[in-house]
Design an enzyme around this catalytic site. Structure first.
Site, PDB file in Angstrom:
ATOM      1  N   HIS A  78       6.543  -2.279   3.065  1.00 42.34           N
ATOM      2  CA  HIS A  78       6.278  -3.672   3.428  1.00 42.34           C
ATOM      3  C   HIS A  78       5.417  -4.325   2.368  1.00 42.34           C
ATOM      4  O   HIS A  78       4.555  -3.680   1.764  1.00 42.34           O
ATOM      5  CB  HIS A  78       5.600  -3.784   4.801  1.00 42.34           C
ATOM      6  N   ASN A  80       0.835  -1.195   0.000  1.00 47.35           N
ATOM      7  CA  ASN A  80       0.000   0.000   0.000  1.00 47.35           C
ATOM      8  C   ASN A  80       0.875   1.253   0.000  1.00 47.35           C
ATOM      9  O   ASN A  80       1.950   1.252   0.609  1.00 47.35           O
ATOM     10  CB  ASN A  80      -0.901  -0.011   1.237  1.00 47.35           C
ATOM     11  N   GLN A 125      -2.122   2.858   3.314  1.00 44.52           N
ATOM     12  CA  GLN A 125      -0.882   2.639   4.069  1.00 44.52           C
ATOM     13  C   GLN A 125      -0.998   3.282   5.450  1.00 44.52           C
ATOM     14  O   GLN A 125      -1.277   4.478   5.562  1.00 44.52           O
ATOM     15  CB  GLN A 125       0.309   3.247   3.316  1.00 44.52           C
ATOM     16  N   SER A 126      -0.786   2.476   6.492  1.00 42.08           N
ATOM     17  CA  SER A 126      -0.851   3.012   7.860  1.00 42.08           C
ATOM     18  C   SER A 126       0.510   3.060   8.527  1.00 42.08           C
ATOM     19  O   SER A 126       0.683   3.748   9.525  1.00 42.08           O
ATOM     20  CB  SER A 126      -1.828   2.192   8.710  1.00 42.08           C
TER      21      SER A 126
HETATM   22  P1  AMP Z   1      -0.425  -0.873   5.913  1.00 40.68           P
HETATM   23  O1  AMP Z   1      -1.760  -0.461   6.458  1.00 40.68           O
HETATM   24  O2  AMP Z   1      -0.439  -1.352   4.501  1.00 40.68           O
HETATM   25  O3  AMP Z   1       0.606   0.196   6.159  1.00 40.68           O
HETATM   26  O4  AMP Z   1       0.010  -2.144   6.748  1.00 40.68           O
HETATM   27  C1  AMP Z   1       0.475  -2.067   8.057  1.00 40.68           C
HETATM   28  C2  AMP Z   1       0.180  -3.381   8.696  1.00 40.68           C
HETATM   29  O5  AMP Z   1       0.948  -3.465   9.880  1.00 40.68           O
HETATM   30  C3  AMP Z   1      -1.279  -3.583   9.114  1.00 40.68           C
HETATM   31  O6  AMP Z   1      -1.797  -4.732   8.449  1.00 40.68           O
HETATM   32  C4  AMP Z   1      -1.200  -3.761  10.628  1.00 40.68           C
HETATM   33  O7  AMP Z   1      -2.124  -4.695  11.121  1.00 40.68           O
HETATM   34  C5  AMP Z   1       0.225  -4.217  10.808  1.00 40.68           C
HETATM   35  N1  AMP Z   1       0.824  -3.940  12.109  1.00 40.68           N
HETATM   36  C6  AMP Z   1       0.783  -2.781  12.796  1.00 40.68           C
HETATM   37  N2  AMP Z   1       1.490  -2.888  13.941  1.00 40.68           N
HETATM   38  C7  AMP Z   1       1.998  -4.151  13.958  1.00 40.68           C
HETATM   39  C8  AMP Z   1       2.819  -4.876  14.876  1.00 40.68           C
HETATM   40  N3  AMP Z   1       3.271  -4.324  16.011  1.00 40.68           N
HETATM   41  N4  AMP Z   1       3.140  -6.155  14.583  1.00 40.68           N
HETATM   42  C9  AMP Z   1       2.685  -6.719  13.438  1.00 40.68           C
HETATM   43  N5  AMP Z   1       1.919  -6.083  12.532  1.00 40.68           N
HETATM   44  C10 AMP Z   1       1.578  -4.821  12.791  1.00 40.68           C
END
Ligand code: AMP
Length: 114
Positions: free
Chosen positions: A100, A87, A94-95
């Site tokens: 990734h 994302n 993207q969060s």
């Molecule tokens: P995105 O929203 O594409 O940026 O994906 C970020 C991902 O990171 C999301 O699917 C979250 O659930 C995951 N995430 C956030 N914090 C953690 C964490 N501490 N360990 C594993 N996954 C995480």
């Protein structure tokens, strides 16, 4: 990079459920899985998103795909199929601002994605 969640996970400062690690790449199970298999593959060095990759990252980018493929086999989703997503930005969903790949599998994926 300071205050980057995935940099902290890569540095071992925040725990993760590790699926794979080498000098350049770390993979771990997503904390909020969206499918029976949901693994994140990250470069250990900070790269904000796919738009921040530079030609010198070509081997790293390929290696991330290689690791995703290896994990798809190990996690037994390679035969039925899986999805690799990255994302970018707010509209992309993207969060976490550290590049990734999401490796998603173990169920039938929908298209178009939500
Ligand atoms: P995105 O929203 O594409 O940026 O994906 C970020 C991902 O990171 C999301 O699917 C979250 O659930 C995951 N995430 C956030 N914090 C953690 C964490 N501490 N360990 C594993 N996954 C995480």
């Amino acid at each position: 990079m300071e205050n980057c969640l995935f940099c902290k996970i890569a540095a071992g400062e925040i725990p993760c459920n590790k699926a794979y690690e080498d000098d350049a790449v770390l993979a771990f199970h997503d904390i909020a899985p969206q499918a029976p298999v949901h693994v994140l593959i990250i470069p250990k060095k900070h790269v904000g998103d796919v738009t921040a990759l530079v030609p010198d990252d070509a081997a790293l980018w390929f290696h991330m795909a290689e690791v995703a493929n290896k994990l798809a086999k190990e996690l037994k989703v390679d035969e039925k199929g899986f999805r690799i997503v990255t994302n970018v930005g707010a509209d992309g969903g993207q969060s976490v601002n550290h590049l990734h790949l999401h490796l998603l599998g173990g169920r039938s994926m929908k298209w178009p994605p939500g």
